[in-house]
Write a protein that holds these residues in place. Structure first.
Motif, PDB file in Angstrom:
ATOM      1  N   UNK A 185       0.493  -1.378  -0.114  1.00 20.27           N
ATOM      2  CA  UNK A 185       0.165   0.119  -0.369  1.00 20.27           C
ATOM      3  C   UNK A 185       0.839   0.904  -0.025  1.00 20.27           C
ATOM      4  N   UNK A 186       0.799   1.810  -0.928  1.00 21.74           N
ATOM      5  CA  UNK A 186       0.734   3.751  -0.447  1.00 21.74           C
ATOM      6  C   UNK A 186       0.063   4.473  -1.508  1.00 21.74           C
ATOM      7  N   UNK A 187      -0.254   5.769   0.278  1.00 20.16           N
ATOM      8  CA  UNK A 187      -1.426   6.141  -0.134  1.00 20.16           C
ATOM      9  C   UNK A 187      -2.645   5.070  -0.151  1.00 20.16           C
ATOM     10  N   UNK A 188      -3.383   5.769  -0.832  1.00 26.16           N
ATOM     11  CA  UNK A 188      -4.409   5.046  -1.719  1.00 26.16           C
ATOM     12  C   UNK A 188      -4.909   4.490  -2.650  1.00 26.16           C
ATOM     13  N   UNK A 189      -3.437   3.942  -2.844  1.00 26.31           N
ATOM     14  CA  UNK A 189      -3.144   3.069  -4.000  1.00 26.31           C
ATOM     15  C   UNK A 189      -3.041   1.468  -3.451  1.00 26.31           C
ATOM     16  N   UNK A 190      -3.318   0.423  -3.826  1.00 26.05           N
ATOM     17  CA  UNK A 190      -2.899  -1.117  -3.264  1.00 26.05           C
ATOM     18  C   UNK A 190      -2.441  -1.794  -4.055  1.00 26.05           C
ATOM     19  N   UNK A 191      -1.469  -2.031  -3.969  1.00 25.42           N
ATOM     20  CA  UNK A 191      -0.406  -2.873  -5.208  1.00 25.42           C
ATOM     21  C   UNK A 191      -0.288  -4.192  -5.546  1.00 25.42           C
ATOM     22  N   UNK A 192      -0.537  -4.769  -5.878  1.00 26.73           N
ATOM     23  CA  UNK A 192      -0.140  -6.577  -6.349  1.00 26.73           C
ATOM     24  C   UNK A 192       0.888  -6.783  -6.935  1.00 26.73           C
ATOM     25  N   UNK A 193       2.097  -7.146  -6.703  1.00 25.63           N
ATOM     26  CA  UNK A 193       2.886  -7.493  -7.054  1.00 25.63           C
ATOM     27  C   UNK A 193       3.581  -9.109  -6.864  1.00 25.63           C
ATOM     28  N   UNK A 194       4.063  -9.382  -8.458  1.00 23.00           N
ATOM     29  CA  UNK A 194       4.926 -10.647  -8.843  1.00 23.00           C
ATOM     30  C   UNK A 194       6.279 -10.630  -9.032  1.00 23.00           C
ATOM     31  N   UNK A 237     -10.017   2.973  -2.838  1.00 21.76           N
ATOM     32  CA  UNK A 237      -8.747   2.468  -3.022  1.00 21.76           C
ATOM     33  C   UNK A 237      -8.463   2.383  -4.190  1.00 21.76           C
ATOM     34  N   UNK A 238      -7.350   2.876  -5.573  1.00 26.30           N
ATOM     35  CA  UNK A 238      -7.000   2.662  -6.414  1.00 26.30           C
ATOM     36  C   UNK A 238      -6.468   1.259  -6.323  1.00 26.30           C
ATOM     37  N   UNK A 239      -6.118   0.471  -7.653  1.00 26.95           N
ATOM     38  CA  UNK A 239      -5.085  -0.782  -7.836  1.00 26.95           C
ATOM     39  C   UNK A 239      -4.172  -0.981  -8.872  1.00 26.95           C
ATOM     40  N   UNK A 240      -3.353  -1.226  -8.779  1.00 23.15           N
ATOM     41  CA  UNK A 240      -2.407  -1.430  -9.144  1.00 23.15           C
ATOM     42  C   UNK A 240      -1.075  -2.814  -9.252  1.00 23.15           C
ATOM     43  N   UNK A 241      -0.825  -3.522 -10.285  1.00 24.67           N
ATOM     44  CA  UNK A 241      -0.597  -4.668 -10.896  1.00 24.67           C
ATOM     45  C   UNK A 241       0.734  -4.524 -11.326  1.00 24.67           C
ATOM     46  N   UNK A 242       2.021  -4.499 -10.325  1.00 20.76           N
ATOM     47  CA  UNK A 242       3.537  -4.188 -10.758  1.00 20.76           C
ATOM     48  C   UNK A 242       4.309  -5.989 -10.874  1.00 20.76           C
TER      49      UNK A 242
END
Length: 117
Positions: free
Chosen positions: A43-52, A92-97
């Motif tokens: 998590x960073x601020x209002x961002x949830x990041x799913x990391x492979x 939350x915004x989400x992102x895939x990294x």
């Protein structure tokens, strides 16, 4: 390196330290459900990041990120949707990294933000 499990665990540890140095908060490591697994959820601020995380000792057989094919991406996305529902994550915004970790002679990290949707 004895085996791929140890290499993967080492890569995930390096990736977590890297993310924390960039002000991410690690929410989960190796999150599993009936659909699949996500290496790191941060998590960073209002961002949830799913990391492979993909760990390699060299690029002799291609770049690590290339192992995250469409089938793997779909599995990660569906696993992430279950996580979002399980924890009722709204607003939350989400992102895939993808994070590549090379642990051979030259240690290197490549972070691909928004790697897929």
């Amino acid at each position: 390196m004895n085996n791929n499990v140890e290499k993967g665990a080492m890569g995930e540890e390096i990736a977590c330290k890297y993310l924390m140095s960039k002000d991410y908060i690690i929410l989960e490591r190796n999150y599993r459900n009936k659909i699949g697994e996500i290496d790191i959820i941060a998590k960073k601020s209002e961002l949830i990041v799913f990391v492979e995380v993909k760990t390699r000792t060299s690029t002799n057989y291609g770049y690590a990120y290339e192992a995250v094919n469409k089938k793997k991406q779909t599995k990660i996305i569906n696993t992430a949707l279950c996580y979002i529902k399980q924890y009722n994550l709204k607003n939350f915004q989400i992102r895939f990294d993808i994070i590549e970790v090379y642990i051979g002679n030259k240690k290197k990290i490549n972070h691909f933000e928004d790697a897929f949707v």
